[in-house]
Each structure stands twice: as C-alpha cells, then as structure tokens.
Design an enzyme around this catalytic site. Structure first.
Site, PDB file in Angstrom:
ATOM      1  NE  ARG A  88      -3.764  -2.493   2.004  1.00 60.77           N
ATOM      2  CZ  ARG A  88      -4.790  -2.540   2.522  1.00 60.77           C
ATOM      3  NH1 ARG A  88      -5.542  -1.810   2.969  1.00 60.77           N
ATOM      4  NH2 ARG A  88      -5.312  -3.837   2.278  1.00 60.77           N
ATOM      5  NE  ARG A 144     -10.858   0.447   5.236  1.00 60.66           N
ATOM      6  CZ  ARG A 144     -11.864  -0.087   5.081  1.00 60.66           C
ATOM      7  NH1 ARG A 144     -12.971   0.181   6.138  1.00 60.66           N
ATOM      8  NH2 ARG A 144     -12.236  -1.190   4.535  1.00 60.66           N
TER       9      ARG A 144
HETATM   10  P1  ADP Z   1      -9.445  -2.676   2.705  1.00 59.58           P
HETATM   11  O1  ADP Z   1      -8.851  -3.023   1.635  1.00 59.58           O
HETATM   12  O2  ADP Z   1     -10.893  -2.617   2.710  1.00 59.58           O
HETATM   13  O3  ADP Z   1      -8.609  -1.517   3.506  1.00 59.58           O
HETATM   14  P2  ADP Z   1      -8.140  -4.697   4.530  1.00 59.58           P
HETATM   15  O4  ADP Z   1      -8.808  -5.969   5.246  1.00 59.58           O
HETATM   16  O5  ADP Z   1      -7.345  -5.062   3.559  1.00 59.58           O
HETATM   17  O6  ADP Z   1      -9.330  -3.801   4.147  1.00 59.58           O
HETATM   18  O7  ADP Z   1      -7.022  -3.905   5.640  1.00 59.58           O
HETATM   19  C1  ADP Z   1      -7.794  -3.603   6.830  1.00 59.58           C
HETATM   20  C2  ADP Z   1      -6.619  -2.614   7.539  1.00 59.58           C
HETATM   21  O8  ADP Z   1      -5.310  -3.355   7.731  1.00 59.58           O
HETATM   22  C3  ADP Z   1      -6.367  -1.352   6.765  1.00 59.58           C
HETATM   23  O9  ADP Z   1      -7.206  -0.256   6.805  1.00 59.58           O
HETATM   24  C4  ADP Z   1      -4.859  -1.187   7.236  1.00 59.58           C
HETATM   25  O10 ADP Z   1      -5.046  -0.480   8.539  1.00 59.58           O
HETATM   26  C5  ADP Z   1      -4.366  -2.476   7.611  1.00 59.58           C
HETATM   27  N1  ADP Z   1      -3.411  -3.108   6.546  1.00 59.58           N
HETATM   28  C6  ADP Z   1      -3.769  -3.962   5.738  1.00 59.58           C
HETATM   29  N2  ADP Z   1      -2.667  -4.031   4.538  1.00 59.58           N
HETATM   30  C7  ADP Z   1      -1.789  -3.116   4.944  1.00 59.58           C
HETATM   31  C8  ADP Z   1      -0.657  -2.778   4.449  1.00 59.58           C
HETATM   32  N3  ADP Z   1       0.004  -3.382   3.390  1.00 59.58           N
HETATM   33  N4  ADP Z   1       0.018  -1.832   4.867  1.00 59.58           N
HETATM   34  C9  ADP Z   1      -0.523  -1.005   6.021  1.00 59.58           C
HETATM   35  N5  ADP Z   1      -1.801  -1.152   6.405  1.00 59.58           N
HETATM   36  C10 ADP Z   1      -2.323  -2.381   5.995  1.00 59.58           C
END
Ligand code: ADP
Length: 190
Positions: A88, A144
């Site tokens: 991300r 988000r």
């Molecule tokens: P979404 O795609 O709806 O944001 P996820 O279930 O993939 O939902 O992720 C939920 C949360 O987990 C994110 O809002 C973030 O806080 C954290 N997260 C997940 N993957 C990452 C990442 N690669 N880097 C930073 N935070 C992450």
C-alpha cells in the site's frame, strides 16, 4: 508464480483472490485478514496494530514487511503466493521487490481492480451490514479511502513503470471479472 492484487477498499480483491487460489492452487495472503486475526487473538502484533487499523490508517511499513517476510518463508508459499492488498506504499513495494529478489522471485503480475468511487461506497456499506467490521464505519472508511488515494494510488504508477501492472475493470458479475483475471494472467503473467 507471485501475483499482487491491488485496488481500493471494497474492490473485490478478496473475492477474486479466493477464486484464483482454487484455480492456481496457490495460497492467498491478505495483510488485512492477518492483522484482524492478530487483533482478535490479542497477540503483540495485534496490540500494535489495533488502534491504527480501527482508525482506518495504515500500519507501519516495518510491520508489513516483517509479515511479508514470514509469509515468504512459510513452506506453503514456496511455489508462489496470491498477495491480496499487501502493498500500500512505495516503501512496501520496494521492500517486497527486495524480499522476493532475495529468494530468486519477482511479481509476475500486478492486477489493479478498477472500481469507481460511488460503487466502492455502496459496496462497503453493504459489507458493513453483513460482516460488521470495526473499520467499515463511515469515518474510518473515509480515512481508508484517503490513505488509498494519497499513499496507495502512487504505487500503481510505480508498477506501471516496471510494466507489471494490468488494469481489470472490476464492476459487474463476479464470474465476468474472474474471466478478465484469467485472461490477464494468460497474457501478462509470465
Ligand atoms: P481494505 O482493503 O478495505 O482497507 P483490509 O482488510 O485489506 O481492508 O485492511 C484493513 C486494514 O489493515 C487497513 O485499513 C490497514 O489499517 C491495515 N493494512 C492491511 N494491509 C496493509 C498494508 N499493506 N499496509 C498498511 N496497513 C495495512
């Protein structure tokens, strides 16, 4: 084969990851699911991530690169992984490239699930009714989406420069999108 799925929250990455897992026999790895599970179990990782996740912000790059390394070292990941929403930020993209290269691997394809904003908001609202995720409340969703636009959207350009990005129009029936994914991998996933 290592595949990365990207796209805004609610783009359907998880749904397509499950279908790809069945089709290719590769494990899926979703940092969001791993972190949510750690929070539920109250592990040290979960304690570190809980407040950040519930506010809708991103967990630190160091934490994410640590969990990616652990995943790559798992025996089940030896033949490749379907990475769902795992990268991300640009530092995460760079770190992931390095971790794969150290193991003689690289991302064979990065699939970008393209969905308009209006559709995203409707999908997350419906999911909130079904799954009741703490970070699907409207304030956290807004954050988000903002962190997606500011930090994750530039990562798409980073992969585009490397020629690994494939755009998948991701509105419509799940099966149609799955067909687009299969075609994209047949054409680009080498
Ligand atoms: P979404 O795609 O709806 O944001 P996820 O279930 O993939 O939902 O992720 C939920 C949360 O987990 C994110 O809002 C973030 O806080 C954290 N997260 C997940 N993957 C990452 C990442 N690669 N880097 C930073 N935070 C992450």
């Amino acid at each position: 084969m290592d595949i990365l799925l990207m796209g805004p929250p609610g783009a359907g990455k998880g749904t397509q990851a499950t279908l790809l897992c069945d089709a290719l026999g590769l494990p899926t790895f979703a940092t969001g699911n791993l972190l949510r599970d750690a929070v539920r179990r109250g592990t040290p990782l979960g304690q570190q991530a809980k407040a950040v996740m519930e506010s809708g912000q991103l967990v630190s790059d160091d934490i994410i690169l640590g969990v990616i390394r652990d995943e790559l070292d798992a025996p089940a990941a030896a033949n490749g992984v379907i990475f769902d929403g795992v990268v991300r930020t640009i530092p995460q993209a760079e770190g992931m490239e390095r971790l794969l290269a150290e193991r003689g691997r690289r991302l064979n394809a990065v699939l970008f699930f393209d969905v308009p904003d209006a559709e995203i908001l409707g999908r997350i609202e419906r999911r909130r009714g079904i799954e009741g995720r703490a970070d699907d409340d409207p304030a956290a969703v807004a954050i988000r989406l903002q962190s997606y636009r500011e930090q994750t959207a530039p990562v798409l350009a980073w992969y585009e420069q490397r020629g690994t990005l494939v755009r998948i129009p991701a509105v419509g029936p799940v099966d149609d999108i799955a067909t687009r994914v299969r075609r994209a991998l047949a054409e680009h996933g080498s």
